[in-house]
Structures are given as C-alpha cells and as structure tokens.
Design a protein around this motif. Structure first.
Motif, PDB file in Angstrom:
ATOM      1  N   HIS A  42      -1.377  -0.146  -1.670  1.00 34.17           N
ATOM      2  CA  HIS A  42      -2.565  -0.927  -1.975  1.00 34.17           C
ATOM      3  C   HIS A  42      -3.430  -0.081  -2.899  1.00 34.17           C
ATOM      4  O   HIS A  42      -3.860   1.024  -2.527  1.00 34.17           O
ATOM      5  N   HIS A  51      -2.150   4.139   4.002  1.00 45.86           N
ATOM      6  CA  HIS A  51      -3.109   3.075   3.673  1.00 45.86           C
ATOM      7  C   HIS A  51      -4.520   3.499   4.066  1.00 45.86           C
ATOM      8  O   HIS A  51      -4.764   4.570   4.570  1.00 45.86           O
ATOM      9  N   GLY A  52      -5.485   2.595   3.908  1.00 46.59           N
ATOM     10  CA  GLY A  52      -6.843   2.715   4.408  1.00 46.59           C
ATOM     11  C   GLY A  52      -7.461   1.331   4.416  1.00 46.59           C
ATOM     12  O   GLY A  52      -6.910   0.432   3.804  1.00 46.59           O
ATOM     13  N   GLU A  90      -6.606   1.769  -1.938  1.00 39.78           N
ATOM     14  CA  GLU A  90      -6.534   2.647  -0.758  1.00 39.78           C
ATOM     15  C   GLU A  90      -5.927   3.942  -1.289  1.00 39.78           C
ATOM     16  O   GLU A  90      -4.734   4.160  -1.209  1.00 39.78           O
ATOM     17  N   ARG A 111      -6.455  -4.085  -4.594  1.00 36.49           N
ATOM     18  CA  ARG A 111      -5.415  -4.023  -3.560  1.00 36.49           C
ATOM     19  C   ARG A 111      -4.054  -4.444  -4.123  1.00 36.49           C
ATOM     20  O   ARG A 111      -3.075  -3.709  -3.980  1.00 36.49           O
ATOM     21  N   GLU A 124      -3.232   4.390   8.512  1.00 39.20           N
ATOM     22  CA  GLU A 124      -4.483   3.950   7.880  1.00 39.20           C
ATOM     23  C   GLU A 124      -5.499   5.070   7.991  1.00 39.20           C
ATOM     24  O   GLU A 124      -5.919   5.430   9.089  1.00 39.20           O
TER      25      GLU A 124
HETATM   26 ZN    ZN Z   1      -3.211  -1.149   2.933  1.00 38.92          ZN
END
Ligand code: ZN
Length: 856
Positions: free
Chosen positions: A189, A278-279, A192, A239, A363
C-alpha cells in the motif's frame, strides 16, 4: 455462535455505522472509523469495497514516470551470489510524498542500492518487473556469497523440497546446508511507507556489519526484500497503484504488474517465512489472523510457527521502549472471528501460505497518511515515521531470528506441507489448545477433489475461458496436464486436449482455493474483513468438472501454456457468427469493429460477420482464441460500430471495459458540468461518483438530448440512484446488507443474459422491484442464492439472501425519451476478477447502443 475471544466492541459498531452510511442514501462513508476502534475494519480502507461507488476513476495524469533507459536487467541464470545490477537512476522528484515524512523517496532507492552493492558482496539487487507507470521493482537478496555451483545446489534443494519431499526429508546435506529463505515484502500500500525504510536500514546493516554472528547468519539464510511493492503509490502517497487497484486484494486475479511480480518472487524464492509490512492500526498488529481461516491451508503447520513468530515480533516491538509500542495486537489471540481473517487468497501472505510459507501481515502503528499527512506538523509526522521505521525493522529482525532459530523445524514443515499435497492426504484435525486459544471457531477444512477436469470440445462452454483459466493455474505453479487422447473420469468421457489438474500435487491447496466453489461462512462469523467468495471455477467462464475420487491416470503432457483455441468452424462463402459469452469474444468483436468491418448484431445477441470478412475474422479468432461458426442462412441484425462509452466508473471497471476494447471516456459531475462533448458517445455507464443532482442545468439538458439517441447502463447503488433521479426506468432498487458479498446462483432470462453463467458475483447486492410496464427481468437471484461468501441480514432483519431470493438482479427497458437502459444489481466486473461475467456488461452495452435508425 462460535466462542468469542476478547475483543473491542467498538469495532463491530463502527462497521454497522459505516455500513449504514453507504446505504442507498448515497451519503459518503467516513474514511476513518468512529471513536478509538481497536480492530480495524475494511471500511477503514478507501477503494476497498462499497467505497468504490463513491469516486469515479479518471485517467492517470499524462506525466508518466520519467524513465532513464538502460542499466537494469535480470541476473543471468546459474549465476551465483552476489548478483549485482547497476540500477538505472530516476530523476529526483521533489514532489515525492515520502520526503515530507523524512523517508526514502523512490528516486533515492537506486543510488543507495547501487552504493551498497559496490560496498558489499552480500547485497544483490535484481529488477523483477516494472510498476504501472514504469518504475523498476527491486528485489534485494542478502546472503553470504555463493559460487555458481553452490547456487545451483541451493536451487536443486529448493526444487527437491517441492517436487520430491520424501527424498528431501532424508537428505542430510539439505537439512544442514539449505539456506533458509525469508521474504520481506514492503509498501504494497503506497501510503504505508516505512516497511521500505526499515528494510533499507537492515539491508545497509547487513552490507556493512563486521559482526561475526551476523555474517554466520548470512551463511545460513537468504533474506529477500521487495523494497517497495508499489513505487507509484509510494511516490504519490496513495494506497492503490497508479491504475487504482488495491494490490493486496489482487492475488486471486493478478490483474496488475506489481502483483504478478510479487507472485513471481513468492514462487522463485519459496520462503519459509514471509512478512508483508503495512500500516497504520494504532497498535502494532501482527498476524496470525482470526477465523475464518482459509479452508485449504495446512493450518496446523502454519499456526504453530505463525503464533510463535508473532510472539517474538511482539516482544521485539515492545522492547523498543516507546509509549506507542507498548501494546501489540495479534488478531488470532486478541480479536474476534471475522475481525481480521485469512479466508480469501487475495492477500499476499495468504497467497504465500499456499506456497508453503508462514505468512504474516504486519501493521506498524502510527498514522501518517490521509488526513494526518496533510494536517499534522512535519515534526510530528517525522517523529511518527521514525517510530514506525523502528517497528518495521524490529519485526523484520525478529522474524529473521525466529527463522534462523527454528530453521530445522521450518524446513521440515515446508517439506511436510508439500508431502501431504503430493500424497493427497487429508488435512489434519487440529485439537483444541493446539496453540493457546485454538478452538472450534478456528476449525476450517475442505475435502479436496481427486482431480479437476477442464474439458475441451463440445462440453466446454468457452475454450478461450478454459485457456485463460489454465494459464492462470500454471502461473500459480499449479500442475496441469493436457490429455494426449480421450479418457474417462468419474464415468464421464473427455476428448483429447482436455486439461486435468491431478490434486495429488504440491500446490493442491491453492488449486483447490481457486477452483472449488468456496464456502458460505455467514453463519460462522458476524462479519468479514473483505470478500469471502471468489471461485475461478464458477466465475471465470470455463466449464470445470470436479472429480471426487477414483484413480487418475491420464496420459498427457505437463502444460507450460494453454494450447491455442481460436478458429473458424465454417466453410468459405458462409457468413460467420459468434455468440458473445466471454470477454474474449467481446475483444474479438470490438477489434473487428475497430477495423471498420460491417458487423451486425442479431436479435438473439449473436454477432454476424459477412463472408467476405473471413480473412480478418480468422486473424482475430486466432488473436483472442475465440471460435466463429457459420451464421444461419439469412441471418441479419442491427449494424454495429465501435462503441464509445462515457463512464462514471470505478478503476476496476475502467480496466475491464478497456481490456474488452471499448473506448471509455471517464466522466464525473464536474466533467459533465464543464460542457462534456456527447456527440460521439453511444452509452453512458454509471456506477461510481456521479449523482444526477450534482449536474447543472446545462449538463442536464445535454444529458436529456443524449437520452433521445444513446443508452445507459448502471451498476450498484450509485447507478441505481442515478436511474431513479434521472427518471429512466421505473424500478425500485432495494439494497442488501452493504458488506454482503460472494458467489451467487442466478436464473437467467432469454434476453441479454441468455448465454450467461448460472453464477454471478455480488458485493453490496442490489435487486429491483416494483417494475414498471415494459421493464424486463434479465436475471434473478436463485431461491437460495449464496453459494460462497458472507451474506447476513441486517440487525433489523432486512437485506439478507432470503429477501433477495427470486428478485431481479438485472433489468432492462426503454426510457420514455428513447434510451435503452440496463440496471445491474450484481458485480460483473468487480476488481477485474469475475472474467466469465464480463460479457453480460458487453451485451448490455451493445444492446443499449443498437438503437435502430441511429446514425452519426
Ligand atoms: Zn496496508
């Protein structure tokens, strides 16, 4: 009800509230969850589901990434390590959104990686593809140097593990010397960011350290970093990728170049452990996931390592000592079933789980994207990004340590994973408490077929669709055989050329996940994170037969690519006909129309090409793998022409329509209000980001004029609302529960859907009632519509599958101004996935454009 583990109650409320916001009222959903919801919900993510009805896709800015030619290339086969590539360097982009956060802008990666390769023989960089806008995708391999012979040996062991696991298990040198592969995927993404920066920090450390223990470690492992999986998104702070696709929803489809590059990394590296960074979820979140668990996994082999590895990563994050890293969420342990599941094979870690890896989504905690990116001071953003980078690096380090410490068990379990597949063994029963918290709510399994047959010949609905499916399976490392001669299986006779997927094979789990119908998980969990049905066997347009049991001895050849399928089954001098039942058929028709050939569309939807166009038809049939037959004598129809569509559509639909060869001009209210030129448009397609009430009087007048000669096709709630507001068809749209989705059974009528599949796909299903005179039902939901997926009524009892049963999913009619109109309540082009449904949209478009006496 399954047992519920501790959870935050606010998450479910947020889901319901947000779902309510996206109902037919047309109110846009809030992007952020309400309150301090702990469990992130799918509604948190824009462009992820129902939200895609809100903003119409526009063409990407013409300014493509400036590419400096030369430099990059792949390593030679049978090369040892390092495999150093002089990476081409991209011009500095002062607008790269990473800069504000104090992180690596994309253009700074290649110079840094070039420098590290010069300084160290432990660093290799290969270019494994290009992004949508043409940016290089970097695979960095960190390992102790290997001679070409040593690399060949590693490769041989890797293949042995998959191809001959029994021998692999008995190979003492393999056990001692096979370098444990670990894959760290970052920044899929684009907004992120910090997985990339944590990875770069570790790559630099590995390149420059003289620490003996680290150097020893690199003699036992290969660590692969996909530095940024989504360079265009990283640069633009989005994203999705530049085509508007969420790459971490694309693995059952692989519609995007970035996804295909990741799939290839997974196949070529065969990791034991994989992280996808991710985040931002407030807490750090580390999978394993909640139930429902994908029913085709060897979940016992997965969960024991995934849980232990997650605990190690948790400890490493907490040890960082920040107040913001004190709390870590492990969904399997901390969230309720359905909050954060690993059910669909659309996510990167779930895809690699089917290739024998222990996959984790990670995440990182602190939000720096969306409103935070614009609203927070730079100093605060950089403080957060620095912590996020520390968290990413800590999880990567901990996963490497876990892999190294548990190397023998991980290798043995990957061997066991492939051994079970090849032996065709049933999945294991996993007892309660197998890992802490494992209970009945975690128990998902399937009964594997003995084989799947994709027939050739008259039993095959579409040879082009069959070839596409076979190529998809092969691209996923699933073994397919093409029969030399006719054979019988399960009492059915199949002609030579039919394809067989013998399920006694290493990747049988993925084969099953893609081909089987799937499962209805509605009664097992209250909600799902993302889609819950996807069957390529039911939605990709090919006839696929399940063989439950019995011996499978089909002499044939392993398939590298499906055999050509196109042709013309009619003698010279005959008019030619094609039934449009697949997107490939549409491509062929639109290609011929684009060449100016005089095609006609008969009342039954069959497209007729005159005998004198035979040479062009032969070429196009070959190009798209489609078959033309002899047209009935005297067949006639309405003249066709290349169709131009004004599209207020989601990015996935824009791609699907253009792939079929339609010319699409993206529109929204602003574009229509600015004096849009309707003169060459045949049909308006509305599914996203266009509200009739946003049109100014001039735009309404222009639309009204258009409706006297053009057609309209709509999809979903945005389309249905447009239909109502513009006063097109008399049909009341009723919305099913907004997060409901899956594969449904439908009953087709004799008109536009006469050749359609008996299954369709829905997301936020819609149906039409109170039909006015002249409004025809083209397709209905079956009496018990849901085959696979998640579809419950709302809390108030409405919107469930029982309400939809027997209702119209697709309707057509003619507006009083003359426009032909088709309304879809289903999702025939969702995420470029249900390829067998595309012809439904195309036939609707053809029909709406075929207004008699229409000239231009
Ligand atoms: Zn993500």
């Amino acid at each position: 009800m399954p047992a519920i583990r501790p959870r935050s109650g606010s998450a479910a409320l947020a889901v319901l509230f947000l779902a309510a916001c996206t109902a037919l009222t047309g109110l846009p959903a809030t992007a952020e969850p309400v309150g301090a919801a702990k469990a992130p919900t799918r509604n948190e993510h824009p462009a992820n589901g129902v939200e895609r009805n809100q903003v119409a896709a526009l063409d990407a800015p013409a300014a493509r990434a400036a590419v400096v030619p030369g430099g990059a290339n792949r390593a030679r086969p049978h090369q040892g390590y390092p495999r150093q590539t002089s990476l081409r360097v991209y011009p500095e982009d002062a607008n790269d959104r990473s800069i504000k956060l104090g992180l690596y802008p994309y253009h700074a990666l290649a110079p840094k990686l070039n420098e590290l390769q010069e300084r160290s023989d432990r660093i290799s960089v290969e270019v494994v593809g290009q992004s949508t806008l043409g940016r290089d995708l970097y695979l960095v391999t960190v390992t102790a140097p290997e001679s070409a012979r040593e690399t060949r040996e590693q490769q041989r062991w890797k293949e042995l593990i998959e191809d001959d696991p029994v021998r692999a298990a008995r190979d003492p040198r393999l056990r001692r010397e096979y370098k444990a592969p670990i894959w760290i995927n970052n920044n899929i993404h684009g907004d992120e960011w910090e997985g990339t920066d944590g990875a770069m920090r570790l790559i630099e450390h590995f390149a420059t350290t003289s620490d003996r223990a680290t150097l020893d470690l690199l003699g036992r492992t290969r660590i692969y970093f996909n530095v940024t999986a989504n360079p265009d998104g990283r640069n633009a702070g989005t994203r999705p990728n530049a085509a508007g696709f969420d790459l971490n929803r694309d693995f059952a489809t692989a519609s995007q170049p970035e996804t295909r590059a990741m799939r290839e990394i997974g196949l070529t590296t065969q990791p034991l452990v994989m992280l996808d960074e991710h985040g931002y979820t407030g807490d750090t979140l580390i999978e394993p996931a909640t139930a429902p668990h994908g029913q085709n996994y060897e979940y016992d082999l997965y969960i024991k390592h995934a849980y232990a590895n997650a605990l190690g990563m948790e400890a490493a994050v907490k040890a960082l000592g920040y107040a913001e890293t004190e709390s870590v969420t492990i969904p399997f342990r901390d969230l309720a079933p359905g909050d954060w599941d690993d059910w669909p094979p659309i996510f990167t870690p779930m895809n690699v789980m089917y290739h024998g890896a222990v996959g984790h989504t990670v995440e990182i905690p602190l939000r720096v994207n969306r409103a935070s990116y614009t609203d927070l001071p730079v100093s605060e953003l950089r403080r957060r990004s620095a912590i996020n980078t520390d968290v990413a690096a800590a999880t990567i380090r901990a996963a490497i340590t876990y892999t190294d410490t548990n190397r023998d068990a991980l290798i043995a379990d990957q061997i066991e994973f492939f051994r079970r597949g090849r032996a065709g063994e049933a999945q294991r029963h996993i007892p309660d408490g197998y890992v802490p918290g494992f209970g009945p709510e975690d128990r998902y399994s399937t009964t594997f077929a003995r084989a799947w047959v994709i027939p050739s010949g008259p039993a095959q609905r579409s040879e082009a669709a069959a070839a596409r499916l076979v190529d998809m399976l092969v691209a996923n490392d699933i073994r397919v055989t093409r029969a030399h001669r006719g054979f019988r299986l399960s009492g059915r006779a199949y002609p030579a050329g039919s394809y067989v997927v013998d399920m006694h094979q290493p990747k049988r789990g993925l084969a099953s996940a893609l081909l089987e119908a799937g499962g209805d998980v509605s009664q097992r969990v209250p909600q799902m994170y993302d889609i819950s049905g996807w069957s390529l066997g039911l939605l990709w347009g090919a006839t696929v037969d399940r063989v439950a049991s019995g011996p499978v001895h089909v002499p044939g050849r392993p398939v590298v690519a499906a055999a050509p399928t196109g042709g013309v089954d009619a003698g010279p001098g005959r008019d030619l006909a094609i039934t449009v039942r697949d997107g490939k058929d549409v491509q062929a028709v639109n290609d011929l129309l684009g060449s100016g050939l005089p095609l006609r569309r008969a009342a039954d939807g069959v497209v007729i090409a005159p005998a004198e166009t035979r040479a062009e038809v032969l070429e196009v049939a070959d190009r798209y793998g489609v078959r033309f037959t002899a047209a009935p004598p005297g067949a006639s129809g309405t003249p066709m022409r290349p169709q131009v569509i004004a599209g207020a559509v989601a990015p996935d639909e824009l791609k699907a329509l253009r792939d079929m060869g339609f010319e699409v001009r993206p529109v929204n209210a602003a574009i229509l209000n600015a004096g849009f030129d309707w003169s060459r448009v045949d049909t308006l397609y509305v599914s996203s980001g266009l509200r009739y009430s946003d049109l100014n009087p001039e735009a309404v007048a222009a639309l009204t004029t258009f409706l006297s000669r053009g057609g309209v096709v709509t999809r979903g709630v945005t389309g249905a609302r447009f239909n109502a507001d513009a006063g097109l068809l008399a049909a009341r749209a009723v919305a099913g529960r907004e997060d409901a989705n899956g594969v449904v059974t439908v009953v087709n009528g004799g008109g536009l859907t006469r050749d359609a599949l008996p299954h369709s796909f829905v997301y936020s299903p819609l149906w039409f009632t109170d039909l006015g005179a002249g409004v025809a039902v083209e397709q209905r939901y079956a009496a018990d519509p849901l085959v696979a997926g998640h579809w419950l009524p709302r809390a108030n009892g409405t919107g469930g599958p029982a309400d939809a049963a027997g209702q119209a999913s697709v309707v057509s009619g003619t507006d009083e101004r003359g426009a032909r109109v088709v309304l879809f309540g289903s999702e025939p082009m969702f995420r470029d996935h249900p390829k067998g449904l595309y012809a439904q949209t195309a036939n609707a478009l053809y029909w709406t454009a075929a207004v008699p006496a229409l000239t231009r």
